[in-house]
Design a protein around this motif. Structure first.
Motif, PDB file in Angstrom:
ATOM      1  N   ALA A 163       0.611  -1.318   0.122  1.00 31.82           N
ATOM      2  CA  ALA A 163      -0.089   0.052  -0.106  1.00 31.82           C
ATOM      3  C   ALA A 163       1.191   1.211   0.054  1.00 31.82           C
ATOM      4  CB  ALA A 163      -0.903  -0.226   1.214  1.00 31.82           C
ATOM      5  N   ASP A 164       0.831   2.141  -1.072  1.00 29.29           N
ATOM      6  CA  ASP A 164       1.718   3.232  -1.311  1.00 29.29           C
ATOM      7  C   ASP A 164       3.147   2.955  -0.956  1.00 29.29           C
ATOM      8  OD1 ASP A 164      -0.421   4.959  -1.383  1.00 29.29           O
ATOM      9  OD2 ASP A 164      -0.739   5.101   0.612  1.00 29.29           O
ATOM     10  N   GLY A 165       3.379   1.724  -1.478  1.00 30.44           N
ATOM     11  CA  GLY A 165       4.793   1.338  -1.723  1.00 30.44           C
ATOM     12  C   GLY A 165       5.327   0.512  -0.605  1.00 30.44           C
ATOM     13  N   ARG A 166       4.251   0.288   0.435  1.00 36.66           N
ATOM     14  CA  ARG A 166       4.996  -0.320   1.737  1.00 36.66           C
ATOM     15  C   ARG A 166       4.001  -1.465   2.123  1.00 36.66           C
ATOM     16  NH1 ARG A 166       8.395   3.749   3.915  1.00 36.66           N
ATOM     17  NH2 ARG A 166       8.704   2.468   5.938  1.00 36.66           N
ATOM     18  N   TYR A 167       4.585  -2.504   2.800  1.00 39.86           N
ATOM     19  CA  TYR A 167       3.987  -3.474   3.518  1.00 39.86           C
ATOM     20  C   TYR A 167       3.830  -2.972   4.917  1.00 39.86           C
ATOM     21  CZ  TYR A 167       4.985  -6.799  -0.208  1.00 39.86           C
ATOM     22  OH  TYR A 167       4.916  -7.485  -1.505  1.00 39.86           O
ATOM     23  N   ASN A 168       2.487  -3.304   5.524  1.00 36.22           N
ATOM     24  CA  ASN A 168       2.220  -3.057   7.010  1.00 36.22           C
ATOM     25  C   ASN A 168       2.104  -4.293   7.597  1.00 36.22           C
ATOM     26  OD1 ASN A 168       2.489  -0.326   6.214  1.00 36.22           O
ATOM     27  ND2 ASN A 168       0.720  -0.215   5.445  1.00 36.22           N
ATOM     28  N   ILE A 169       2.782  -4.632   8.493  1.00 36.89           N
ATOM     29  CA  ILE A 169       2.503  -5.868   9.402  1.00 36.89           C
ATOM     30  C   ILE A 169       2.139  -5.714  10.909  1.00 36.89           C
ATOM     31  CG2 ILE A 169       3.673  -8.304  10.026  1.00 36.89           C
ATOM     32  CD1 ILE A 169       5.532  -7.513   7.484  1.00 36.89           C
ATOM     33  N   MET A 170       1.255  -6.230  11.218  1.00 35.31           N
ATOM     34  CA  MET A 170       0.868  -6.004  12.679  1.00 35.31           C
ATOM     35  C   MET A 170       1.436  -7.211  13.634  1.00 35.31           C
ATOM     36  SD  MET A 170      -3.013  -5.952  14.339  1.00 35.31           S
ATOM     37  CE  MET A 170      -3.502  -7.703  13.716  1.00 35.31           C
ATOM     38  N   LEU A 171       2.249  -6.644  14.437  1.00 33.47           N
ATOM     39  CA  LEU A 171       3.148  -7.445  15.506  1.00 33.47           C
ATOM     40  C   LEU A 171       2.266  -7.544  16.775  1.00 33.47           C
ATOM     41  CD1 LEU A 171       5.398  -9.425  15.774  1.00 33.47           C
ATOM     42  CD2 LEU A 171       6.639  -7.399  16.310  1.00 33.47           C
ATOM     43  N   LEU A 172       1.704  -8.744  17.016  1.00 36.99           N
ATOM     44  CA  LEU A 172       1.056  -8.909  18.440  1.00 36.99           C
ATOM     45  C   LEU A 172       1.901  -9.873  19.384  1.00 36.99           C
ATOM     46  CD1 LEU A 172      -2.612  -9.802  16.859  1.00 36.99           C
ATOM     47  CD2 LEU A 172      -1.507  -7.555  17.616  1.00 36.99           C
ATOM     48  N   GLY A 173       2.159  -9.252  20.583  1.00 33.73           N
ATOM     49  CA  GLY A 173       2.915 -10.177  21.528  1.00 33.73           C
ATOM     50  C   GLY A 173       1.642 -10.704  22.303  1.00 33.73           C
ATOM     51  N   GLY A 174       1.034 -11.969  22.289  1.00 37.01           N
ATOM     52  CA  GLY A 174      -0.047 -12.688  23.040  1.00 37.01           C
ATOM     53  C   GLY A 174       0.565 -13.287  24.197  1.00 37.01           C
ATOM     54  N   ASP A 175      -0.398 -13.227  25.400  1.00 41.01           N
ATOM     55  CA  ASP A 175      -0.141 -13.624  26.464  1.00 41.01           C
ATOM     56  C   ASP A 175      -1.422 -14.238  27.398  1.00 41.01           C
ATOM     57  OD1 ASP A 175       1.000 -14.268  28.979  1.00 41.01           O
ATOM     58  OD2 ASP A 175       1.866 -12.464  29.543  1.00 41.01           O
ATOM     59  N   GLY A 233      -8.784 -16.849  27.689  1.00 40.95           N
ATOM     60  CA  GLY A 233      -8.402 -16.396  26.523  1.00 40.95           C
ATOM     61  C   GLY A 233      -7.126 -15.821  26.534  1.00 40.95           C
ATOM     62  N   LEU A 234      -6.628 -15.937  25.381  1.00 41.19           N
ATOM     63  CA  LEU A 234      -5.330 -14.982  25.087  1.00 41.19           C
ATOM     64  C   LEU A 234      -5.574 -13.480  24.873  1.00 41.19           C
ATOM     65  CD1 LEU A 234      -2.339 -15.901  22.655  1.00 41.19           C
ATOM     66  CD2 LEU A 234      -3.589 -13.680  22.069  1.00 41.19           C
ATOM     67  N   ARG A 235      -4.572 -12.825  25.293  1.00 40.43           N
ATOM     68  CA  ARG A 235      -4.866 -11.384  24.989  1.00 40.43           C
ATOM     69  C   ARG A 235      -3.619 -10.573  24.587  1.00 40.43           C
ATOM     70  NH1 ARG A 235      -7.503  -8.510  30.106  1.00 40.43           N
ATOM     71  NH2 ARG A 235      -9.376 -10.001  29.332  1.00 40.43           N
ATOM     72  N   PRO A 236      -3.643 -10.142  23.626  1.00 39.02           N
ATOM     73  CA  PRO A 236      -2.309  -9.406  22.983  1.00 39.02           C
ATOM     74  C   PRO A 236      -1.920  -8.032  23.730  1.00 39.02           C
ATOM     75  CG  PRO A 236      -4.218  -8.880  21.620  1.00 39.02           C
ATOM     76  CD  PRO A 236      -4.850  -9.748  22.612  1.00 39.02           C
ATOM     77  N   ASP A 237      -0.915  -8.310  24.432  1.00 41.57           N
ATOM     78  CA  ASP A 237      -0.631  -7.305  25.364  1.00 41.57           C
ATOM     79  C   ASP A 237       0.427  -6.195  24.601  1.00 41.57           C
ATOM     80  OD1 ASP A 237      -2.060  -8.090  27.638  1.00 41.57           O
ATOM     81  OD2 ASP A 237      -0.077  -8.778  28.714  1.00 41.57           O
ATOM     82  N   SER A 238       1.333  -6.493  23.621  1.00 46.28           N
ATOM     83  CA  SER A 238       1.941  -5.676  22.667  1.00 46.28           C
ATOM     84  C   SER A 238       1.266  -5.615  21.398  1.00 46.28           C
ATOM     85  CB  SER A 238       3.531  -6.319  22.719  1.00 46.28           C
ATOM     86  OG  SER A 238       4.176  -5.613  22.097  1.00 46.28           O
ATOM     87  N   ILE A 239       1.069  -4.495  21.100  1.00 45.01           N
ATOM     88  CA  ILE A 239       0.441  -4.334  19.716  1.00 45.01           C
ATOM     89  C   ILE A 239       1.276  -3.132  19.010  1.00 45.01           C
ATOM     90  CG2 ILE A 239      -1.591  -3.670  18.415  1.00 45.01           C
ATOM     91  CD1 ILE A 239      -3.120  -4.559  20.899  1.00 45.01           C
ATOM     92  N   SER A 240       1.934  -3.540  18.046  1.00 46.88           N
ATOM     93  CA  SER A 240       2.464  -2.614  16.939  1.00 46.88           C
ATOM     94  C   SER A 240       2.477  -2.717  15.528  1.00 46.88           C
ATOM     95  CB  SER A 240       4.047  -2.725  17.502  1.00 46.88           C
ATOM     96  OG  SER A 240       4.890  -3.822  17.230  1.00 46.88           O
ATOM     97  N   VAL A 241       2.785  -2.072  14.658  1.00 40.11           N
ATOM     98  CA  VAL A 241       2.972  -2.128  13.320  1.00 40.11           C
ATOM     99  C   VAL A 241       4.236  -1.754  12.686  1.00 40.11           C
ATOM    100  CG1 VAL A 241       2.007  -1.394  11.086  1.00 40.11           C
ATOM    101  CG2 VAL A 241       0.561  -1.775  13.056  1.00 40.11           C
ATOM    102  N   ILE A 242       4.863  -2.660  11.961  1.00 43.22           N
ATOM    103  CA  ILE A 242       6.035  -2.693  11.218  1.00 43.22           C
ATOM    104  C   ILE A 242       5.514  -2.135   9.624  1.00 43.22           C
ATOM    105  CG2 ILE A 242       8.232  -3.950  10.429  1.00 43.22           C
ATOM    106  CD1 ILE A 242       7.970  -5.515  12.858  1.00 43.22           C
ATOM    107  N   SER A 243       6.297  -1.139   9.377  1.00 42.65           N
ATOM    108  CA  SER A 243       6.094  -0.782   8.035  1.00 42.65           C
ATOM    109  C   SER A 243       7.157  -0.782   7.162  1.00 42.65           C
ATOM    110  CB  SER A 243       5.563   0.560   7.934  1.00 42.65           C
ATOM    111  OG  SER A 243       5.105   1.084   6.753  1.00 42.65           O
ATOM    112  N   LEU A 244       7.297  -1.720   6.141  1.00 40.83           N
ATOM    113  CA  LEU A 244       8.283  -1.751   5.452  1.00 40.83           C
ATOM    114  C   LEU A 244       8.323  -1.223   3.765  1.00 40.83           C
ATOM    115  CD1 LEU A 244       9.344  -5.477   6.406  1.00 40.83           C
ATOM    116  CD2 LEU A 244      10.597  -3.696   6.943  1.00 40.83           C
ATOM    117  N   ASP A 245       9.353  -0.523   3.494  1.00 37.44           N
ATOM    118  CA  ASP A 245       9.298  -0.101   2.133  1.00 37.44           C
ATOM    119  C   ASP A 245       9.357  -1.004   1.234  1.00 37.44           C
ATOM    120  OD1 ASP A 245      10.674   0.925  -0.444  1.00 37.44           O
ATOM    121  OD2 ASP A 245       9.910   2.879   0.516  1.00 37.44           O
TER     122      ASP A 245
END
Length: 463
Positions: A178-190, A197-209
């Motif tokens: 999208a607009d020349g970038r891959y955007n990947i959601m990174l979840l740290g589940g615990d 149930g599992l709950r993602p405590d760490s939520i971030s997005v890595i955007s790569l050109d």
């Protein structure tokens, strides 16, 4: 006598049939020893040359052709590594490519066995000096064992990698940048004690050109409230004002990381295609929320199970972290927030942590000045440290343990066919500075956040 006549009378250079390599004086021990050394060295440096010079010429030419093709392939691979690593890494990062690697290694092992045994025959060891006889035989035996052992290990590792890739990565949808970038959601589940149930405590997005590998990371706090959803999301119809607005949600806590739990346990039917896309309803709902919060599309996700992360870190031999704050391992917390009953601490400074201590580093909630935001930042720091510190030697020497731990630690919808693309981008990224933006207090309040401002900051960072 004329010069022309002298040239005609001069003896012709000896043909290959008359050289000591092909037609030696078998009674000359010294000459036979030198010949044996030359043939052994030629076999090790240019497989097939011993046969071309002293054995079956046709067989030797065929072997030399194979060697030349292999040398050209290695040179081409070296060029690709610097020019287009994505293309080179496509072969060892998909099941078909790994099968081809296994077959090539098996064929090479058979070829090496035949060439080495034939070279041993050509040496005529009974005619060389006794000391050289044992030395040359030992050198060829070691070369044979190393060649067969290396090819066998490579074929085994390719099989293990193929199994791991088949377990972790699916054959799902391919998404364009999208607009020349891959955007990947990174979840740290615990899935901690006392949680349903599992709950993602760490939520971030890595955007790569997609061309340069330029990377920007956006961190979102788990307790955002309310949270908008992207257009077209099934959750948007249910929560048009945002998840948690006016205290509305279907679990005990209305915040970003509760979306996963709510949809997984109570509304999985909202995302009927999730399983077929190598995902889960809770992850798809979280993806829609993150898209709404950041204002960018998310093509893929990676879920890291923090409980299993311990085994992956141990398999990799630990991880080095620059600890900024003294953190407790175990113990409790007093009324004033200070830790109590702590017997072991993670001290400040550069520390090489095993899996258990690394997990405490990421999870520790107590300690003076500690907070949920610092804990989430530490989880992202740990994940990034692992990515930076993984090296080929560690993976090769601990391959089976790493593969086994990785298959239990990571879940993703990235298809196998894109692994080469992302691996190549990772190579480019490691040589660049990365930017990290954390949307956390005090600059960005978690209650009623200004999403227009967040969207503007995201777009500026990506531009």
């Amino acid at each position: 006598m004329s010069a022309f006549a002298m040239r005609r009378a001069a003896p012709a250079p000896p043909s290959a049939a008359g050289t000591p390599l092909r037609d030696p004086d078998v009674l000359d021990e010294r000459m036979m020893t030198r010949r044996g050394v030359w043939l052994t060295v030629l076999h090790l440096l240019i497989p097939g040359s011993a046969q071309a010079l002293a054995g079956d010429r046709r067989f030797g030419r065929l072997a030399l052709g194979v060697w030349l093709a292999g040398a050209i392939a290695l040179v081409a691979a070296a060029v690709l590594w610097f020019v287009l690593p994505q293309l080179l890494l496509t072969l060892p990062t998909n099941a078909v490519g790994l099968t081809v690697v296994q077959l090539l290694l098996a064929a090479w092992a058979v070829w090496w066995l035949v060439l080495t045994v034939d070279t041993l025959r050509l040496l005529r060891l009974v005619r060389v000096a006794p000391l050289a006889r044992g030395l040359l035989g030992a050198v060829l035996a070691v070369a044979l064992v190393l060649g067969l052992g290396g090819a066998g290990w490579g074929a085994w590792a390719a099989g293990v990698a193929r199994g791991t890739i088949g377990t972790v990565f699916g054959s799902g949808r391919y998404a364009m940048p999208a607009d020349g970038r891959y955007n990947i959601m990174l979840l740290g589940g615990d899935a901690g004690a006392g949680r349903l149930g599992l709950r993602p405590d760490s939520i971030s997005v890595i955007s790569l050109d997609a061309l340069t590998g330029d990377m920007v990371t956006f961190g979102l706090p788990r307790d955002l409230d309310p949270i908008p959803f992207s257009a077209g999301s099934p959750m948007l119809a249910k929560y048009p004002d945002g998840y948690g607005a006016h205290g509305r949600c279907n679990v005990d806590v209305c915040q970003l990381n509760s979306i996963y739990t709510e949809v997984e346990l109570k509304d999985p039917q909202l995302y009927p295609e999730a399983k077929a896309q190598h995902s889960r309803p809770g992850i798809e709902a979280t993806r829609d929320a993150v898209e709404g919060a950041l204002g960018i599309p998310i093509q893929y996700y990676v879920l890291v199970d923090m409980g299993s992360f311990e085994h992956l870190i141990d398999a990799l031999g630990g991880v080095t972290i620059d600890v900024k704050q003294r953190l407790p391992i175990g113990g409790g917390v007093a009324a004033d927030g200070t830790p109590t009953g702590v017997k072991v601490w993670i001290e400040p400074g550069k520390q090489h942590l095993n899996g258990n201590r690394a997990l405490w580093y990421a999870r520790s909630r107590h300690g003076i000045g500690n907070s949920d935001y610092k804990r989430m930042a530490r989880q992202r720091e740990l994940q990034q440290a692992i990515l930076r510190q993984v090296n080929p030697l560690t993976v090769l020497t601990r391959f089976e343990r790493v593969a086994k731990a990785g298959s239990k630690t990571v879940d993703t919808d990235i298809p196998q066919g894109l692994l080469g693309e992302f691996a190549g981008l990772a190579v480019k990224t490691r040589g660049q500075k990365t930017k990290t933006i954390e949307f956390v207090p005090p600059d960005y309040p978690q209650g009623h956040p200004d999403y227009e401002r967040i969207h503007a900051v995201v777009q500026k960072a990506l531009r």
